[in-house]
Design an enzyme around this catalytic site. Sequence first.
Site, PDB file in Angstrom:
ATOM      1  N   ALA A 138       0.330   5.221  -1.049  1.00 15.93           N
ATOM      2  CA  ALA A 138       0.336   4.617  -2.385  1.00 15.93           C
ATOM      3  C   ALA A 138      -0.793   5.187  -3.222  1.00 15.93           C
ATOM      4  O   ALA A 138      -1.761   5.737  -2.686  1.00 15.93           O
ATOM      5  CB  ALA A 138       0.157   3.093  -2.280  1.00 15.93           C
ATOM      6  N   TYR A 139      -0.619   5.059  -4.532  1.00 13.94           N
ATOM      7  CA  TYR A 139      -1.710   5.354  -5.465  1.00 13.94           C
ATOM      8  C   TYR A 139      -2.371   4.004  -5.722  1.00 13.94           C
ATOM      9  O   TYR A 139      -1.784   3.135  -6.371  1.00 13.94           O
ATOM     10  CB  TYR A 139      -1.136   5.950  -6.758  1.00 13.94           C
ATOM     11  CG  TYR A 139      -2.200   6.314  -7.765  1.00 13.94           C
ATOM     12  CD1 TYR A 139      -2.594   7.642  -7.938  1.00 13.94           C
ATOM     13  CD2 TYR A 139      -2.818   5.334  -8.541  1.00 13.94           C
ATOM     14  CE1 TYR A 139      -3.574   7.983  -8.861  1.00 13.94           C
ATOM     15  CE2 TYR A 139      -3.799   5.665  -9.445  1.00 13.94           C
ATOM     16  CZ  TYR A 139      -4.172   6.985  -9.612  1.00 13.94           C
ATOM     17  OH  TYR A 139      -5.143   7.317 -10.514  1.00 13.94           O
ATOM     18  N   THR A 140      -3.574   3.793  -5.168  1.00 12.98           N
ATOM     19  CA  THR A 140      -4.165   2.444  -5.169  1.00 12.98           C
ATOM     20  C   THR A 140      -5.368   2.285  -6.109  1.00 12.98           C
ATOM     21  O   THR A 140      -6.004   1.236  -6.098  1.00 12.98           O
ATOM     22  CB  THR A 140      -4.593   2.043  -3.734  1.00 12.98           C
ATOM     23  OG1 THR A 140      -5.466   3.056  -3.226  1.00 12.98           O
ATOM     24  CG2 THR A 140      -3.412   1.877  -2.817  1.00 12.98           C
ATOM     25  N   TYR A 149      -0.806   0.118 -12.467  1.00 14.32           N
ATOM     26  CA  TYR A 149      -0.671   0.062 -11.001  1.00 14.32           C
ATOM     27  C   TYR A 149       0.387  -0.968 -10.611  1.00 14.32           C
ATOM     28  O   TYR A 149       1.335  -0.657  -9.878  1.00 14.32           O
ATOM     29  CB  TYR A 149      -2.031  -0.276 -10.366  1.00 14.32           C
ATOM     30  CG  TYR A 149      -1.958  -0.655  -8.904  1.00 14.32           C
ATOM     31  CD1 TYR A 149      -1.705   0.297  -7.924  1.00 14.32           C
ATOM     32  CD2 TYR A 149      -2.128  -1.981  -8.500  1.00 14.32           C
ATOM     33  CE1 TYR A 149      -1.626  -0.059  -6.576  1.00 14.32           C
ATOM     34  CE2 TYR A 149      -2.054  -2.352  -7.165  1.00 14.32           C
ATOM     35  CZ  TYR A 149      -1.805  -1.393  -6.208  1.00 14.32           C
ATOM     36  OH  TYR A 149      -1.724  -1.754  -4.884  1.00 14.32           O
ATOM     37  N   LYS A 174       4.061  -0.319  -8.916  1.00 15.45           N
ATOM     38  CA  LYS A 174       4.398  -0.893  -7.601  1.00 15.45           C
ATOM     39  C   LYS A 174       5.658  -1.759  -7.712  1.00 15.45           C
ATOM     40  O   LYS A 174       6.487  -1.782  -6.807  1.00 15.45           O
ATOM     41  CB  LYS A 174       3.226  -1.736  -7.069  1.00 15.45           C
ATOM     42  CG  LYS A 174       1.979  -0.951  -6.681  1.00 15.45           C
ATOM     43  CD  LYS A 174       2.171  -0.049  -5.469  1.00 15.45           C
ATOM     44  CE  LYS A 174       2.440  -0.790  -4.183  1.00 15.45           C
ATOM     45  NZ  LYS A 174       2.537   0.149  -3.027  1.00 15.45           N
ATOM     46  N   GLY A 213      -4.809   6.044   5.233  1.00 23.61           N
ATOM     47  CA  GLY A 213      -5.339   4.954   4.401  1.00 23.61           C
ATOM     48  C   GLY A 213      -5.770   3.768   5.251  1.00 23.61           C
ATOM     49  O   GLY A 213      -5.752   3.826   6.479  1.00 23.61           O
ATOM     50  N   TRP A 226      -5.910  -7.775  -1.728  1.00 17.86           N
ATOM     51  CA  TRP A 226      -7.356  -7.709  -1.487  1.00 17.86           C
ATOM     52  C   TRP A 226      -7.691  -7.161  -0.077  1.00 17.86           C
ATOM     53  O   TRP A 226      -8.374  -7.799   0.714  1.00 17.86           O
ATOM     54  CB  TRP A 226      -7.979  -9.095  -1.677  1.00 17.86           C
ATOM     55  CG  TRP A 226      -7.895  -9.659  -3.070  1.00 17.86           C
ATOM     56  CD1 TRP A 226      -6.956  -9.411  -4.010  1.00 17.86           C
ATOM     57  CD2 TRP A 226      -8.811 -10.596  -3.674  1.00 17.86           C
ATOM     58  NE1 TRP A 226      -7.225 -10.130  -5.154  1.00 17.86           N
ATOM     59  CE2 TRP A 226      -8.348 -10.852  -4.972  1.00 17.86           C
ATOM     60  CE3 TRP A 226      -9.970 -11.238  -3.217  1.00 17.86           C
ATOM     61  CZ2 TRP A 226      -9.009 -11.727  -5.841  1.00 17.86           C
ATOM     62  CZ3 TRP A 226     -10.621 -12.117  -4.076  1.00 17.86           C
ATOM     63  CH2 TRP A 226     -10.148 -12.353  -5.373  1.00 17.86           C
ATOM     64  N   LEU A 230       3.827  13.049  -1.017  1.00 15.39           N
ATOM     65  CA  LEU A 230       4.774  12.043  -1.522  1.00 15.39           C
ATOM     66  C   LEU A 230       5.220  12.311  -2.958  1.00 15.39           C
ATOM     67  O   LEU A 230       6.159  11.688  -3.437  1.00 15.39           O
ATOM     68  CB  LEU A 230       4.159  10.641  -1.410  1.00 15.39           C
ATOM     69  CG  LEU A 230       3.993  10.107   0.015  1.00 15.39           C
ATOM     70  CD1 LEU A 230       3.229   8.794   0.018  1.00 15.39           C
ATOM     71  CD2 LEU A 230       5.349   9.933   0.698  1.00 15.39           C
ATOM     72  N   ASP A 252      -0.007  -7.991  -4.657  1.00 16.73           N
ATOM     73  CA  ASP A 252      -0.112  -9.217  -5.466  1.00 16.73           C
ATOM     74  C   ASP A 252      -0.194  -8.894  -6.961  1.00 16.73           C
ATOM     75  O   ASP A 252       0.060  -9.751  -7.792  1.00 16.73           O
ATOM     76  CB  ASP A 252      -1.343 -10.018  -5.038  1.00 16.73           C
ATOM     77  CG  ASP A 252      -2.632  -9.198  -5.047  1.00 16.73           C
ATOM     78  OD1 ASP A 252      -2.565  -7.954  -4.959  1.00 16.73           O
ATOM     79  OD2 ASP A 252      -3.720  -9.796  -5.154  1.00 16.73           O
TER      80      ASP A 252
HETATM   81  N1  LIG Z   1      -6.055  -1.838  -1.132  1.00 17.08           N
HETATM   82  C1  LIG Z   1      -5.727  -3.033  -1.564  1.00 17.08           C
HETATM   83  O1  LIG Z   1      -6.581  -3.896  -1.865  1.00 17.08           O
HETATM   84  C2  LIG Z   1      -4.267  -3.423  -1.665  1.00 17.08           C
HETATM   85  C3  LIG Z   1      -3.934  -4.679  -2.201  1.00 17.08           C
HETATM   86  C4  LIG Z   1      -2.585  -5.035  -2.274  1.00 17.08           C
HETATM   87  C5  LIG Z   1      -1.609  -4.177  -1.811  1.00 17.08           C
HETATM   88  N2  LIG Z   1      -1.963  -2.974  -1.323  1.00 17.08           N
HETATM   89  C6  LIG Z   1      -0.883  -2.069  -0.901  1.00 17.08           C
HETATM   90  O2  LIG Z   1      -0.988  -1.838   0.500  1.00 17.08           O
HETATM   91  C7  LIG Z   1      -0.582  -0.503   0.807  1.00 17.08           C
HETATM   92  C8  LIG Z   1      -1.654   0.201   1.620  1.00 17.08           C
HETATM   93  O3  LIG Z   1      -2.859   0.168   0.877  1.00 17.08           O
HETATM   94  P1  LIG Z   1      -4.197   0.829   1.444  1.00 17.08           P
HETATM   95  O4  LIG Z   1      -5.327   0.000   0.960  1.00 17.08           O
HETATM   96  O5  LIG Z   1      -4.034   1.136   2.894  1.00 17.08           O
HETATM   97  O6  LIG Z   1      -4.182   2.188   0.590  1.00 17.08           O
HETATM   98  P2  LIG Z   1      -5.176   3.439   0.714  1.00 17.08           P
HETATM   99  O7  LIG Z   1      -6.249   3.171   1.676  1.00 17.08           O
HETATM  100  O8  LIG Z   1      -5.498   3.821  -0.692  1.00 17.08           O
HETATM  101  O9  LIG Z   1      -4.219   4.552   1.349  1.00 17.08           O
HETATM  102  C9  LIG Z   1      -3.193   5.137   0.608  1.00 17.08           C
HETATM  103  C10 LIG Z   1      -2.697   6.335   1.369  1.00 17.08           C
HETATM  104  O10 LIG Z   1      -1.691   6.971   0.559  1.00 17.08           O
HETATM  105  C11 LIG Z   1      -1.897   8.346   0.668  1.00 17.08           C
HETATM  106  N3  LIG Z   1      -1.384   9.076  -0.481  1.00 17.08           N
HETATM  107  C12 LIG Z   1      -1.678   8.935  -1.790  1.00 17.08           C
HETATM  108  N4  LIG Z   1      -1.057   9.866  -2.525  1.00 17.08           N
HETATM  109  C13 LIG Z   1      -0.355  10.638  -1.643  1.00 17.08           C
HETATM  110  C14 LIG Z   1       0.489  11.770  -1.768  1.00 17.08           C
HETATM  111  N5  LIG Z   1       0.730  12.339  -2.962  1.00 17.08           N
HETATM  112  N6  LIG Z   1       1.051  12.290  -0.648  1.00 17.08           N
HETATM  113  C15 LIG Z   1       0.796  11.765   0.548  1.00 17.08           C
HETATM  114  N7  LIG Z   1       0.006  10.702   0.746  1.00 17.08           N
HETATM  115  C16 LIG Z   1      -0.560  10.138  -0.340  1.00 17.08           C
HETATM  116  C17 LIG Z   1      -3.399   8.521   0.741  1.00 17.08           C
HETATM  117  O11 LIG Z   1      -3.663   9.787   1.268  1.00 17.08           O
HETATM  118  P3  LIG Z   1      -5.133  10.440   1.301  1.00 17.08           P
HETATM  119  O12 LIG Z   1      -5.764   9.812   2.505  1.00 17.08           O
HETATM  120  O13 LIG Z   1      -4.873  11.895   1.428  1.00 17.08           O
HETATM  121  O14 LIG Z   1      -5.777  10.051  -0.006  1.00 17.08           O
HETATM  122  C18 LIG Z   1      -3.766   7.375   1.666  1.00 17.08           C
HETATM  123  O15 LIG Z   1      -3.681   7.783   3.008  1.00 17.08           O
HETATM  124  C19 LIG Z   1      -0.253   0.160  -0.528  1.00 17.08           C
HETATM  125  O16 LIG Z   1       1.121   0.056  -0.752  1.00 17.08           O
HETATM  126  C20 LIG Z   1      -0.984  -0.692  -1.547  1.00 17.08           C
HETATM  127  O17 LIG Z   1      -0.358  -0.659  -2.811  1.00 17.08           O
HETATM  128  C21 LIG Z   1      -3.275  -2.572  -1.214  1.00 17.08           C
END
Ligand SMILES: NC(=O)c1ccc[n+]([C@@H]2O[C@H](COP(=O)([O-])OP(=O)(O)OC[C@H]3O[C@@H](n4cnc5c(N)ncnc54)[C@H](OP(=O)(O)O)[C@@H]3O)[C@@H](O)[C@H]2O)c1
Length: 298
Positions: free
Chosen positions: A63-65, A128, A132, A13, A153, A40, A105
Site C-alpha cells: 500500500a501507499y501509506t 489516502y 483505499k 512493510g 493505527w 504494484l 479506518d
Molecule cells: N500503517 C497504518 O497505521 C495503517 C492503518 C490502517 C490501515 N493500514 C493498512 O494496512 C496495510 C499494511 O500497512 P503497513 O503499515 O504494513 O504498510 P507499510 O509498512 O507502509 O508497508 C507497505 C508495503 O507496500 C509496499 N509497496 C508500496 N508501493 C509499492 C510498489 N509500487 N510495489 C511494490 N510494493 C510496494 C512497500 O514496499 P517498500 O518496503 O519497498 O516501501 C511496503 O512493503 C495497508 O493496506 C494499509 O493501508 C495501515
Amino acid sequence: MKMRRLLITGGMGQVGTELLNCHWPADTELVAPTRQELDLSDFDSIGTYISQGEFDAVINCGAYTAVDKAESEVLTAWKINALAPAALAAATKIAGIPLVHLSTDYVFDGSKIEPYTEDDPVAPLGVYGASKEAGEQAVRTGNPRHVILRTAWVFSAHGSNFVKTMLRLGKERELVKVVDDQMGCPTAASDIAAVVRQIVVRLIEDLKAPVGTYHFVNSGAATWCTFALDLFTKREAAGFKVPKIEAIATEDYPTPARRPRNSQLSTEKLKRDYGVQPRDWPTALEDVFRLLSTDANL
Ligand SMILES: NC(=O)c1ccc[n+]([C@@H]2O[C@H](COP(=O)([O-])OP(=O)(O)OC[C@H]3O[C@@H](n4cnc5c(N)ncnc54)[C@H](OP(=O)(O)O)[C@@H]3O)[C@@H](O)[C@H]2O)c1
C-alpha cells in the site's frame, strides 16, 4: 505433500513482515516479492505473476501509506491503493483463488460517536482514504472470494509508525506535544498478521468460508496523546528518561491531510464469523515495547 503457496505483497512493510514471521501450517510456502521483483504500479506484471505462480491465495499488504504525502502524490496513491488491488482482484478471480486485502479506518469521516461497523457509510476525508476506499470497491467487485480487513493505527517494532516516532522524539526533546482530540484503536501489526493467517487458512480450506468486509483492531480506544502517555509510562518504568507530554488540539498541529476525529472500529462481525477475540492495545504495545527496548537507537 503438495505445498500451499501464498503470495504476500508488501512483505517488507509492517504487517507483511509480521506475516512472514507468523507460525504457518508446515505445508505452507510464502512468496513475498520485493518491490523490484513485483512492482504494484506495473499492473500487467501483477496479472502475469499471479497467472504463473500457482498460488493458493494472495494477501495484499502492499500500500501507499504516507497519509500526508498522498495529498500531493495523488496519482501514485491511487495506482498502489486502488488500481493495484483492481489488478490483484482480476488476477485472483481468473486463477480461482481468494484475495485478502488490507484497508483502513480512514475510509470513514469520523463524525460518528460510537465505533464504526462494516455497514456504516464511508466518506474519506483525504486522498489516502479515498484511494483505499476505491481499492476496496475494486476488490469487492473484482473477486467474490475476498476478505477486506480494515485496521487502524498500526504499530510494530519495524518500519515507520507512531510508537517509533514518539520514542525518537522523546529522546530528542524535553517536551512532546501530541494531538488529544482524535480517537482510534492502536493495533499491533503482529495481531493483524495472526488474524490474516487465520482467515487465509480458512478461505483455502473451506469454499464456504465467510467473505466480505471486516474490521480488526486491538480492543480499547485511545487518542494519540493517551497512546503516547501509555508508551512513556512503560518507558519510564523501564528506567528511561521520558519527556513531558502536552495534549494539543488537531488545529494546533496542522497537516496536509484531514483525519477523522473518531475512527474506532467495531470488531463484532469478525468475532461472529471467525471467532476472533482481540486483545487490548496496551498489552499488545507491551510486546512491541519489549522488542524495541533492545534497539540501541531508541
Ligand atoms: N500503517 C497504518 O497505521 C495503517 C492503518 C490502517 C490501515 N493500514 C493498512 O494496512 C496495510 C499494511 O500497512 P503497513 O503499515 O504494513 O504498510 P507499510 O509498512 O507502509 O508497508 C507497505 C508495503 O507496500 C509496499 N509497496 C508500496 N508501493 C509499492 C510498489 N509500487 N510495489 C511494490 N510494493 C510496494 C512497500 O514496499 P517498500 O518496503 O519497498 O516501501 C511496503 O512493503 C495497508 O493496506 C494499509 O493501508 C495501515
